[in-house]
Each structure stands twice: as structure tokens, then as C-alpha cells.
Design a protein around this motif. Structure first.
Motif, PDB file in Angstrom:
ATOM      1  N   ASN A 108       0.800  -1.225   0.000  1.00 58.56           N
ATOM      2  CA  ASN A 108       0.000   0.000   0.000  1.00 58.56           C
ATOM      3  C   ASN A 108       0.833   1.275   0.000  1.00 58.56           C
ATOM      4  OD1 ASN A 108      -2.113  -1.763   0.174  1.00 58.56           O
ATOM      5  ND2 ASN A 108      -2.667  -1.256   2.275  1.00 58.56           N
ATOM      6  N   HIS A 109       1.995   1.241   0.640  1.00 61.16           N
ATOM      7  CA  HIS A 109       2.797   2.463   0.737  1.00 61.16           C
ATOM      8  C   HIS A 109       4.132   2.391  -0.001  1.00 61.16           C
ATOM      9  CE1 HIS A 109       4.791   6.037   2.085  1.00 61.16           C
ATOM     10  NE2 HIS A 109       5.663   5.363   2.821  1.00 61.16           N
ATOM     11  N   SER A 134      -7.484   6.559   2.649  1.00 62.61           N
ATOM     12  CA  SER A 134      -8.640   6.163   3.457  1.00 62.61           C
ATOM     13  C   SER A 134      -8.703   6.989   4.724  1.00 62.61           C
ATOM     14  CB  SER A 134      -8.565   4.679   3.818  1.00 62.61           C
ATOM     15  OG  SER A 134      -9.607   4.328   4.710  1.00 62.61           O
ATOM     16  N   ALA A 135      -9.897   7.428   5.080  1.00 61.10           N
ATOM     17  CA  ALA A 135     -10.104   8.233   6.280  1.00 61.10           C
ATOM     18  C   ALA A 135      -9.935   7.427   7.559  1.00 61.10           C
ATOM     19  CB  ALA A 135     -11.489   8.876   6.255  1.00 61.10           C
ATOM     20  N   GLY A 151      -7.342   4.566  14.085  1.00 58.52           N
ATOM     21  CA  GLY A 151      -6.439   5.489  13.414  1.00 58.52           C
ATOM     22  C   GLY A 151      -5.102   4.854  13.106  1.00 58.52           C
ATOM     23  N   ALA A 152      -4.245   5.624  12.436  1.00 53.45           N
ATOM     24  CA  ALA A 152      -2.906   5.144  12.103  1.00 53.45           C
ATOM     25  C   ALA A 152      -2.082   5.011  13.374  1.00 53.45           C
ATOM     26  CB  ALA A 152      -2.234   6.108  11.132  1.00 53.45           C
ATOM     27  N   ARG A 153      -1.135   4.075  13.355  1.00 52.00           N
ATOM     28  CA  ARG A 153      -0.309   3.804  14.537  1.00 52.00           C
ATOM     29  C   ARG A 153       1.166   3.869  14.157  1.00 52.00           C
ATOM     30  NH1 ARG A 153      -4.159   4.561  17.979  1.00 52.00           N
ATOM     31  NH2 ARG A 153      -2.721   3.773  19.573  1.00 52.00           N
ATOM     32  N   SER A 181      -0.629   2.455   6.669  1.00 50.17           N
ATOM     33  CA  SER A 181      -0.156   2.548   5.286  1.00 50.17           C
ATOM     34  C   SER A 181      -0.910   3.637   4.524  1.00 50.17           C
ATOM     35  CB  SER A 181      -0.304   1.201   4.568  1.00 50.17           C
ATOM     36  OG  SER A 181      -1.657   0.821   4.403  1.00 50.17           O
ATOM     37  N   LYS A 182      -2.195   3.789   4.801  1.00 55.13           N
ATOM     38  CA  LYS A 182      -2.972   4.819   4.122  1.00 55.13           C
ATOM     39  C   LYS A 182      -2.625   6.219   4.628  1.00 55.13           C
ATOM     40  CE  LYS A 182      -5.035   2.456   1.078  1.00 55.13           C
ATOM     41  NZ  LYS A 182      -4.791   2.759  -0.358  1.00 55.13           N
ATOM     42  N   GLN A 183      -2.282   6.328   5.909  1.00 58.65           N
ATOM     43  CA  GLN A 183      -1.806   7.617   6.399  1.00 58.65           C
ATOM     44  C   GLN A 183      -0.492   7.989   5.707  1.00 58.65           C
ATOM     45  OE1 GLN A 183       0.083   8.311  10.374  1.00 58.65           O
ATOM     46  NE2 GLN A 183      -1.737   9.595  10.722  1.00 58.65           N
ATOM     47  N   CYS A 184       0.359   7.000   5.489  1.00 61.94           N
ATOM     48  CA  CYS A 184       1.625   7.262   4.805  1.00 61.94           C
ATOM     49  C   CYS A 184       1.398   7.689   3.355  1.00 61.94           C
ATOM     50  CB  CYS A 184       2.525   6.039   4.880  1.00 61.94           C
ATOM     51  SG  CYS A 184       3.198   5.745   6.528  1.00 61.94           S
ATOM     52  N   ASN A 185       0.367   7.127   2.705  1.00 62.54           N
ATOM     53  CA  ASN A 185      -0.007   7.599   1.361  1.00 62.54           C
ATOM     54  C   ASN A 185      -0.350   9.084   1.385  1.00 62.54           C
ATOM     55  OD1 ASN A 185      -1.899   4.623   0.343  1.00 62.54           O
ATOM     56  ND2 ASN A 185       0.285   5.044   0.221  1.00 62.54           N
TER      57      ASN A 185
END
Length: 300
Positions: A108-109, A134-135, A151-153, A181-185
Motif C-alpha cells: 500500500n505504501h 482512506s479516512a 487510526g494510524a499507529r 499505510s494509508k496515512q503514509c499515502n
């Protein structure tokens, strides 16, 4: 030589398949995915509708495959107007790639990061580069927390590659890996928009879409329920969508010719905010710096 070309990862199912068909109305579509047979079927589907498509095999969890795919796209010499990093996985059990890295984080990232950075020097000014995010990365997002996400960790890029996340996360299998991974995107989009203003980097939260291939690991009953019952109703529910509706919105953003960059769009194509953490310039710059440092440990 066509007037425009659009590159899309994950074009054989869900959002990707529908979006590829939408993009074929605007130019040649470069279909990037890991299954050659499915890519060929997607190509034939587009050509049957009068469009043009070129398949390129790529496993986003394999950095060598990613670099080869990007090099192949560059060799095509197409006038790329947009790149869509759409492919993603949400495995419900731990997995590793060939380097021993967490499979969700790698796919994903790290894969999309390498793919984008390899293409960037070869993209014309004004090219649109979009990441589907993704939210669920936001710990304050109520629909996500109600679904069990926390949430992201994120700890660091190295820790993420090892499959290690901040404590106190979700009890849902794979949720912390996916959200991080989506937060990193999203962090990548915001940092790249500052670094390379000649291009446009934007992100899209397409909405929750039951029936997409993201839930491929669910049991058969849930997959059928999602695809045939929940998916048709999804556009009537706040924050929900389905592949057809999402594809139209994603294609609209990707083909937009405005100078907007560093924007995070919601499922209706409206600007939205992510977590406070991801919008901190120091944080998103750190994610990018740590990602690059991690990738430098892998021979090209």
C-alpha cells in the motif's frame, strides 16, 4: 500518438476496473497490475468499448517488479497526463513480502512510493498524480472508530516494515497496518506537493464501498452480501459509495486541469481534512524522509 495517457494501478477489480473504463474516454490507459491474465481481460474490455489500453505487469509488494514496471512505462513514451495509485490490500492475517516486510505496508505504501518517485522525473509539468487513501487513518473519524479502527499507529518506516505499530490500536486483524499505510499515502501526497510544485499531487477518500475486492479475504457470505445487497444501496448512505459512483469521481479529479495540489478530496469530490497528525508538515516530511532512508537499504 494519443493526445493523453493515464496510468492506473489495480485496474482489474473494484474502483480500479470502473475507473480504468472512465479514463479510457479521455485517452490511452496504462493498466498496471500483478495478474497478466486479468490485465489482458481488462484491456479487451476497454478495447471492446472503443478505447485503448496497454497492460504492464507489476507486483507492488516487490520493489524490483515496481522499478521494472515504471521503466517499462517510461519506455512506452506515452504523453502521461495522470497517474492513479489505486491498488491496495487489507489482509486479515499477517504476511510478508520477499524482503520480510509487512505485506500491507509494502503493497500500500512502499510500492506506490517507489513507483511514483521513479516516474516523477519523466512526467510533464502539470501532470496529475493521485493516491487513493482512506479516512480510517484519522482516530477522530467517527464512522471509522465505530467500525473498530483506531487510526494510524505510525512509529517509523522501519517499524512499519517490521509490522510494528503504536500500542492501543485496533482489535480488527490488519486494521492498524492498513490505516498506517494509508496515512503514509496521504503524508506522501502532502509532502510531494510541497517538494515538486511543477506537478499536482492530490489524494482521494473514495468512501466506504462494500463489494470491492478490498474485502477479498472475507467469508463468502459477507462477500455476496456486500456485492449484491449493500453495494447498490451505498450511494444513499453518508460516507458510502460503490465502484461506479467512485470511479466517476476519481476520474473527474484525475482529469481536472486546475492547478490544485496538495488537496484531499472526499467521496463527493469535495476538499476534506485528514488527521491532525498527517497535516503537520513536520510529520509528513518525516514519513517521506524515513521511507526514502528505508528504501536506500535495498539495492536498486
Amino acid at each position: 500518438m494519443p493526445d493523453k495517457a493515464y496510468v492506473i494501478t489495480g485496474p482489474t477489480s473494484g474502483f480500479g476496473r470502473r475507473t480504468a473504463r472512465e479514463l479510457a474516454r479521455h485517452g490511452t490507459v496504462v493498466l498496471v497490475g500483478r495478474d497478466a491474465a486479468k490485465l489482458d481481460a481488462a484491456r479487451k474490455g476497454i478495447e471492446a468499448r472503443g478505447g485503448k489500453a496497454v497492460p504492464v505487469v507489476c507486483d507492488l509488494s516487490d520493489l524490483t517488479s515496481v522499478r521494472h514496471a515504471a521503466a517499462r512505462i517510461i519506455e512506452l513514451g506515452l504523453p502521461i497526463a495522470g497517474v492513479l495509485n489505486n491498488a491496495g490490500i487489507f489482509p486479515n492475517r499477517p504476511g510478508r513480502n520477499a524482503l520480510g516486510w509487512d505485506i500491507a505496508y509494502a503493497t500500500n505504501h512502499l510500492g506506490p512510493f517507489v513507483f511514483t518517485e521513479t516516474l516523477v522525473p519523466h512526467l510533464a509539468d502539470g501532470t496529475q498524480v493521485v493516491f487513493v487513501v482512506s479516512a480510517v487513518e484519522d482516530p477522530e473519524r467517527k464512522p471509522a472508530t465505530m467500525a473498530g479502527f483506531r487510526g494510524a499507529r505510525y512509529i517509523s518506516a522501519e517499524a512499519s516494515a517490521r509490522g510494528e505499530w503504536q500500542p492501543g490500536g485496533s482489535k480488527l486483524a490488519g486494521a492498524d497496518a492498513y490505516a498506517t499505510s494509508k496515512q503514509c499515502n496521504l503524508a506522501t501526497v502532502l509532502a510531494f506537493a510541497r517538494e515538486t510544485p511543477r506537478l499536482r499531487f492530490n489524494a482521494i477518500e473514495p468512501g466506504f464501498a462494500p463489494g470491492t475486492n478490498l474485502g477479498r479475504d472475507a467469508n463468502r457470505f459477507l462477500r455476496l452480501l456486500s456485492k449484491y445487497v449493500l453495494s447498490p444501496l451505498a450511494p444513499l448512505i453518508k460516507y458510502w459509495t460503490n465502484p461506479r459512483t467512485a470511479a466517476r469521481m476519481i476520474a473527474r479529479v484525475l482529469t481536472n486541469t486546475s492547478d490544485a495540489t496538495g488537496i484531499y478530496y472526499d467521496e463527493k469530490g469535495r476538499p476534506m481534512r485528514g488527521s491532525a497528525q498527517v497535516h503537520d508538515p513536520a510529520f509528513n516530511a518525516r514519513v517521506v524522509a524515513e521511507t526514502r532512508a528505508l528504501l536506500e537499504t535495498v539495492p536498486a
